[in-house]
Motif scaffolding. Structure first.
Motif, PDB file in Angstrom:
ATOM      1  N   ILE A  86       0.841  -1.894   0.187  1.00  0.00           N
ATOM      2  CA  ILE A  86       0.095   0.780  -0.072  1.00  0.00           C
ATOM      3  C   ILE A  86       0.697   1.328  -0.423  1.00  0.00           C
ATOM      4  N   LEU A  87       2.133   1.806   1.403  1.00  0.00           N
ATOM      5  CA  LEU A  87       2.343   2.480   1.111  1.00  0.00           C
ATOM      6  C   LEU A  87       3.412   2.906  -0.101  1.00  0.00           C
ATOM      7  N   VAL A  88       3.960   2.214  -0.194  1.00  0.00           N
ATOM      8  CA  VAL A  88       5.093   1.980  -1.413  1.00  0.00           C
ATOM      9  C   VAL A  88       4.524   2.459  -2.050  1.00  0.00           C
ATOM     10  N   PRO A  89       3.587   1.666  -3.119  1.00  0.00           N
ATOM     11  CA  PRO A  89       3.158   2.116  -4.399  1.00  0.00           C
ATOM     12  C   PRO A  89       2.231   3.412  -4.841  1.00  0.00           C
ATOM     13  N   ALA A  90       1.813   3.775  -2.877  1.00  0.00           N
ATOM     14  CA  ALA A  90       1.512   5.308  -3.396  1.00  0.00           C
ATOM     15  C   ALA A  90       2.667   6.302  -3.106  1.00  0.00           C
ATOM     16  N   MET A  95       5.126   9.956  -6.973  1.00  0.00           N
ATOM     17  CA  MET A  95       6.422  10.945  -7.956  1.00  0.00           C
ATOM     18  C   MET A  95       5.605  10.325  -9.163  1.00  0.00           C
ATOM     19  N   ASP A  96       5.411   9.783 -10.045  1.00  0.00           N
ATOM     20  CA  ASP A  96       5.319   9.498 -11.210  1.00  0.00           C
ATOM     21  C   ASP A  96       3.285  10.495 -11.514  1.00  0.00           C
ATOM     22  N   ALA A  97       2.704  11.512 -10.890  1.00  0.00           N
ATOM     23  CA  ALA A  97       1.979  12.505 -10.642  1.00  0.00           C
ATOM     24  C   ALA A  97       2.725  13.834 -10.896  1.00  0.00           C
ATOM     25  N   THR A 109       2.303   7.127   2.786  1.00  0.00           N
ATOM     26  CA  THR A 109       3.373   6.540   2.387  1.00  0.00           C
ATOM     27  C   THR A 109       4.400   6.239   3.001  1.00  0.00           C
ATOM     28  N   LYS A 110       5.084   4.978   2.881  1.00  0.00           N
ATOM     29  CA  LYS A 110       6.157   4.906   3.227  1.00  0.00           C
ATOM     30  C   LYS A 110       6.529   6.380   3.874  1.00  0.00           C
TER      31      LYS A 110
END
Length: 202
Positions: A86-90, A95-97, A109-110
């Protein structure tokens, strides 16, 4: 030397604990359940699976992590499945956004927890040292805080966390659980209000 006696006093309990966990491990291997850590981590992560990015999710994660720490288990490690799934993909989505010039979609996020709510990154260790210096009565703990001050300034909190000790110490239970939960709520509100940007990088 009485210190020698104090050092040897917990040894029988330690030996029994190690033996008990060795027997549990042998039983798990016999049952073909070799990775207890992963199994327990997945079970602990179940309540967070549909938590989303709500304040309730963040406070629950923070409290669960601290409760595990209080009982001597490394909270973030035990909840690694939450971090990994959950936290790393968020954080990667944020970052992508940012790379594409859009607003980061996630608050939790992490990096959010590392920066704002965990004992080291948030300055909580410094606050704990200060509180002990100002109000503490135990000279040994005050000396420990003095020793832990330099690592604390470098974001290393283990000498204080394991030195007091906080594990199974009822005096610290309520603040140890509640302070990170309050910090989570404050950092969440500050992010929603735009006072701080969503955490997306170490």
């Amino acid at each position: 030397d009485p210190v020698s006696r104090d050092v040897f006093t917990p040894m029988p309990a330690s030996i029994i604990t190690i033996l008990l966990f060795g027997l549990i491990r042998a039983a798990l291997v016999a049952l073909d359940m070799t990775n207890l850590h992963e199994l327990s981590g997945r079970m602990l992560a179940q309540p967070f699976a549909k938590g989303g990015d709500s304040l309730g999710f963040g406070v629950l994660y923070s409290v669960a992590s601290q409760v595990l720490w209080f009982f001597g288990a490394h909270g973030p490690n035990m909840l690694f499945a939450v971090e990994n799934d959950i936290l790393v993909p968020a954080a990667l989505s944020n970052m992508d956004a940012i790379a594409h010039g859009t607003a980061p979609p996630f608050i939790f996020t992490k990096m959010f927890f590392d920066a704002y709510t965990r004992m080291g990154g948030s300055g909580s260790t410094l606050a704990l040292c200060l509180a002990i210096f100002l109000r503490g009565k135990d000279r040994g703990v005050k000396k420990l805080c003095l020793f832990a001050l330099l690592p604390t300034l470098c974001n290393v909190n283990e000498p204080l966390l394991f030195g007091i000790p906080l594990v199974l110490n009822p005096v610290y239970f309520i603040p140890f659980i509640l302070v990170p939960a309050v910090q989570t709520a404050i950092a969440y509100a500050a992010t929603v209000a735009g006072f701080i940007p969503p955490a997306s990088a170490d």
